[in-house]
Design a protein around this motif. Structure first.
Motif, PDB file in Angstrom:
ATOM      1  N   TYR A  73       0.828  -1.198   0.000  1.00 39.51           N
ATOM      2  CA  TYR A  73       0.000   0.000   0.000  1.00 39.51           C
ATOM      3  C   TYR A  73       0.870   1.259   0.000  1.00 39.51           C
ATOM      4  N   PRO A  74       1.467   1.630  -1.133  1.00 36.99           N
ATOM      5  CA  PRO A  74       2.189   2.908  -1.180  1.00 36.99           C
ATOM      6  C   PRO A  74       1.231   4.057  -0.904  1.00 36.99           C
ATOM      7  N   LEU A  75       1.735   5.129  -0.329  1.00 37.82           N
ATOM      8  CA  LEU A  75       0.909   6.276   0.030  1.00 37.82           C
ATOM      9  C   LEU A  75       0.364   6.957  -1.222  1.00 37.82           C
ATOM     10  N   VAL A  76      -0.950   7.217  -1.204  1.00 33.90           N
ATOM     11  CA  VAL A  76      -1.624   7.933  -2.283  1.00 33.90           C
ATOM     12  C   VAL A  76      -2.133   9.261  -1.735  1.00 33.90           C
ATOM     13  N   SER A  77      -1.781  10.348  -2.376  1.00 34.43           N
ATOM     14  CA  SER A  77      -2.252  11.681  -1.979  1.00 34.43           C
ATOM     15  C   SER A  77      -3.367  12.119  -2.915  1.00 34.43           C
ATOM     16  N   ILE A  78      -4.518  12.467  -2.343  1.00 31.69           N
ATOM     17  CA  ILE A  78      -5.621  13.028  -3.113  1.00 31.69           C
ATOM     18  C   ILE A  78      -5.707  14.510  -2.770  1.00 31.69           C
ATOM     19  N   VAL A  79      -5.588  15.369  -3.764  1.00 31.09           N
ATOM     20  CA  VAL A  79      -5.618  16.814  -3.534  1.00 31.09           C
ATOM     21  C   VAL A  79      -6.961  17.369  -4.018  1.00 31.09           C
ATOM     22  N   THR A  80      -7.552  18.229  -3.190  1.00 30.41           N
ATOM     23  CA  THR A  80      -8.875  18.780  -3.478  1.00 30.41           C
ATOM     24  C   THR A  80      -8.898  20.282  -3.212  1.00 30.41           C
ATOM     25  N   PRO A  81      -9.107  21.107  -4.241  1.00 33.21           N
ATOM     26  CA  PRO A  81      -9.356  22.537  -4.020  1.00 33.21           C
ATOM     27  C   PRO A  81     -10.834  22.732  -3.702  1.00 33.21           C
ATOM     28  N   SER A  82     -11.103  23.693  -2.823  1.00 31.44           N
ATOM     29  CA  SER A  82     -12.497  23.878  -2.389  1.00 31.44           C
ATOM     30  C   SER A  82     -12.797  25.353  -2.185  1.00 31.44           C
ATOM     31  N   PHE A  83     -14.013  25.749  -2.584  1.00 32.02           N
ATOM     32  CA  PHE A  83     -14.487  27.096  -2.267  1.00 32.02           C
ATOM     33  C   PHE A  83     -16.014  27.119  -2.337  1.00 32.02           C
ATOM     34  N   ASN A  84     -16.637  27.372  -1.197  1.00 33.25           N
ATOM     35  CA  ASN A  84     -18.104  27.470  -1.101  1.00 33.25           C
ATOM     36  C   ASN A  84     -18.798  26.283  -1.758  1.00 33.25           C
ATOM     37  N   ASP A  85     -18.398  25.088  -1.326  1.00 35.60           N
ATOM     38  CA  ASP A  85     -18.957  23.863  -1.890  1.00 35.60           C
ATOM     39  C   ASP A  85     -19.510  22.961  -0.794  1.00 35.60           C
ATOM     40  N   ALA A  86     -20.154  23.568   0.195  1.00 40.71           N
ATOM     41  CA  ALA A  86     -20.664  22.815   1.339  1.00 40.71           C
ATOM     42  C   ALA A  86     -21.650  21.730   0.927  1.00 40.71           C
ATOM     43  N   GLU A  87     -22.383  21.966  -0.150  1.00 44.43           N
ATOM     44  CA  GLU A  87     -23.417  21.011  -0.563  1.00 44.43           C
ATOM     45  C   GLU A  87     -22.823  19.674  -1.010  1.00 44.43           C
ATOM     46  N   PHE A  88     -21.590  19.702  -1.521  1.00 44.07           N
ATOM     47  CA  PHE A  88     -21.042  18.489  -2.122  1.00 44.07           C
ATOM     48  C   PHE A  88     -19.742  18.006  -1.502  1.00 44.07           C
ATOM     49  N   ILE A  89     -19.123  18.784  -0.619  1.00 46.08           N
ATOM     50  CA  ILE A  89     -17.799  18.432  -0.119  1.00 46.08           C
ATOM     51  C   ILE A  89     -17.801  17.114   0.657  1.00 46.08           C
ATOM     52  N   MET A  90     -18.892  16.798   1.372  1.00 47.43           N
ATOM     53  CA  MET A  90     -18.925  15.552   2.123  1.00 47.43           C
ATOM     54  C   MET A  90     -19.019  14.346   1.191  1.00 47.43           C
ATOM     55  N   ASP A  91     -19.731  14.474   0.075  1.00 51.74           N
ATOM     56  CA  ASP A  91     -19.747  13.388  -0.916  1.00 51.74           C
ATOM     57  C   ASP A  91     -18.339  13.123  -1.420  1.00 51.74           C
ATOM     58  N   ASN A  92     -17.600  14.191  -1.648  1.00 53.52           N
ATOM     59  CA  ASN A  92     -16.214  14.090  -2.097  1.00 53.52           C
ATOM     60  C   ASN A  92     -15.375  13.336  -1.067  1.00 53.52           C
ATOM     61  N   ILE A  93     -15.467  13.766   0.194  1.00 52.74           N
ATOM     62  CA  ILE A  93     -14.670  13.154   1.268  1.00 52.74           C
ATOM     63  C   ILE A  93     -15.021  11.681   1.443  1.00 52.74           C
ATOM     64  N   LYS A  94     -16.306  11.373   1.461  1.00 49.68           N
ATOM     65  CA  LYS A  94     -16.728   9.983   1.654  1.00 49.68           C
ATOM     66  C   LYS A  94     -16.267   9.086   0.509  1.00 49.68           C
ATOM     67  N   SER A  95     -16.263   9.638  -0.701  1.00 48.21           N
ATOM     68  CA  SER A  95     -15.846   8.817  -1.838  1.00 48.21           C
ATOM     69  C   SER A  95     -14.374   8.436  -1.736  1.00 48.21           C
ATOM     70  N   VAL A  96     -13.572   9.290  -1.107  1.00 45.94           N
ATOM     71  CA  VAL A  96     -12.161   8.965  -0.867  1.00 45.94           C
ATOM     72  C   VAL A  96     -12.036   7.973   0.285  1.00 45.94           C
ATOM     73  N   GLN A  97     -12.775   8.211   1.351  1.00 46.33           N
ATOM     74  CA  GLN A  97     -12.669   7.350   2.525  1.00 46.33           C
ATOM     75  C   GLN A  97     -13.240   5.958   2.289  1.00 46.33           C
ATOM     76  N   ASN A  98     -14.128   5.816   1.316  1.00 44.83           N
ATOM     77  CA  ASN A  98     -14.719   4.509   1.020  1.00 44.83           C
ATOM     78  C   ASN A  98     -13.876   3.665   0.076  1.00 44.83           C
ATOM     79  N   GLN A  99     -12.733   4.180  -0.331  1.00 43.99           N
ATOM     80  CA  GLN A  99     -11.846   3.424  -1.205  1.00 43.99           C
ATOM     81  C   GLN A  99     -11.201   2.261  -0.441  1.00 43.99           C
ATOM     82  N   LYS A 100     -11.012   1.145  -1.113  1.00 39.39           N
ATOM     83  CA  LYS A 100     -10.379  -0.012  -0.488  1.00 39.39           C
ATOM     84  C   LYS A 100      -8.866   0.104  -0.619  1.00 39.39           C
ATOM     85  N   TRP A 101      -8.339   1.091   0.080  1.00 37.20           N
ATOM     86  CA  TRP A 101      -6.892   1.349   0.082  1.00 37.20           C
ATOM     87  C   TRP A 101      -6.520   1.837   1.474  1.00 37.20           C
ATOM     88  N   LYS A 102      -5.483   1.278   2.052  1.00 34.56           N
ATOM     89  CA  LYS A 102      -5.179   1.505   3.465  1.00 34.56           C
ATOM     90  C   LYS A 102      -4.246   2.679   3.723  1.00 34.56           C
TER      91      LYS A 102
END
Length: 239
Positions: free
Chosen positions: A24-53
């Motif tokens: 499991y080499p380290l994977v960095s996901i970079v996300t720019p954000s500005f006034n995106d409260a409606e969708f930012i949690m979908d973004n975060i969950k989609s990363v956290q739900n990945q099968k990568w440790k």
């Protein structure tokens, strides 16, 4: 005696081989954000739900005023900053500088990953050491996460990049060596910074590979976004 020797050799050589394999080499996901409260949690969950440790999710927020920072404060397992920036390209460059991963993904705050996007992409890059960047098709989704269609990528060439952009940015993963040789995005660009980034990668003779029939990510197309409202500006800036 011969059979015993073979079995002994196999038994005690396997752990040594395993210890040298970085599963499991380290994977960095970079996300720019500005006034995106409606969708930012979908973004975060989609990363956290990945099968990568081994993932670090780095979010650079441009001092949002819509409650985005409150969501970031409550979210777990992310690295986030909220400060004034000079636009999306500047925010992404800040995240690139913080990123420590061997592999990098770039996922805007209103987009999301599909299941196993990271695992299969990194597995592919680990098995193909001659490839520096891969990309896939992406789903087009609306504000309710309904899939409206698929945005098809195509095989990369200089000609295709100059005429149209064959690379769908949310579906991209690339090796860290690209950031070691290229000084990030051009911060004077606000619409085609990804396309110019691909051009610089090509100019450095990096290997770019399209993986057909994979859909790594979902690209959200809704009113109010640059992609929806400013198509002509994309064309003008590229020209």
């Amino acid at each position: 005696i011969f059979v015993f020797s073979i079995l002994f050799e196999i038994k005690f050589s396997i752990p040594i081989m395993k210890s040298n394999f970085k599963k499991y080499p380290l994977v960095s996901i970079v996300t720019p954000s500005f006034n995106d409260a409606e969708f930012i949690m979908d973004n975060i969950k989609s990363v956290q739900n990945q099968k990568w440790k081994n993932i670090e999710h780095i979010i650079f927020d441009g001092k949002s005023t819509d409650g985005t920072t409150n969501i970031l404060k409550e979210a777990k397992n992310i690295i986030w900053f909220s400060e004034k920036d000079k636009g999306q390209s500047n925010a992404i460059n800040k995240a690139f500088k913080v990123a420590k991963g061997e592999y990098i993904g770039w996922l805007n705050s209103d987009d999301s990953y599909n299941k196993n996007a990271i695992r299969r992409s990194i597995d592919y890059l680990e098995r193909h050491q001659d490839i520096d960047l891969i990309y896939t098709d992406v789903n087009i989704i609306n504000e309710d996460n309904l899939v409206l269609g698929v945005s098809k990528a195509s095989e990369f060439s200089l000609e295709s990049l100059l005429i149209f952009n064959p690379i769908k940015q949310p579906g991209v993963f690339f090796r860290r060596n690209i950031l070691n040789e290229i000084d990030g995005l051009n911060e004077e660009l606000h619409y085609v910074m990804d396309r110019y980034f691909w051009l610089k990668i090509f100019h450095k003779n990096k290997s770019i590979k399209y993986i057909p029939n994979w859909i790594n990510a979902n690209f959200r197309l809704i009113e109010g976004t640059k992609s929806y409202e400013s198509i002509d500006k994309f064309k003008d800036e590229w020209i």
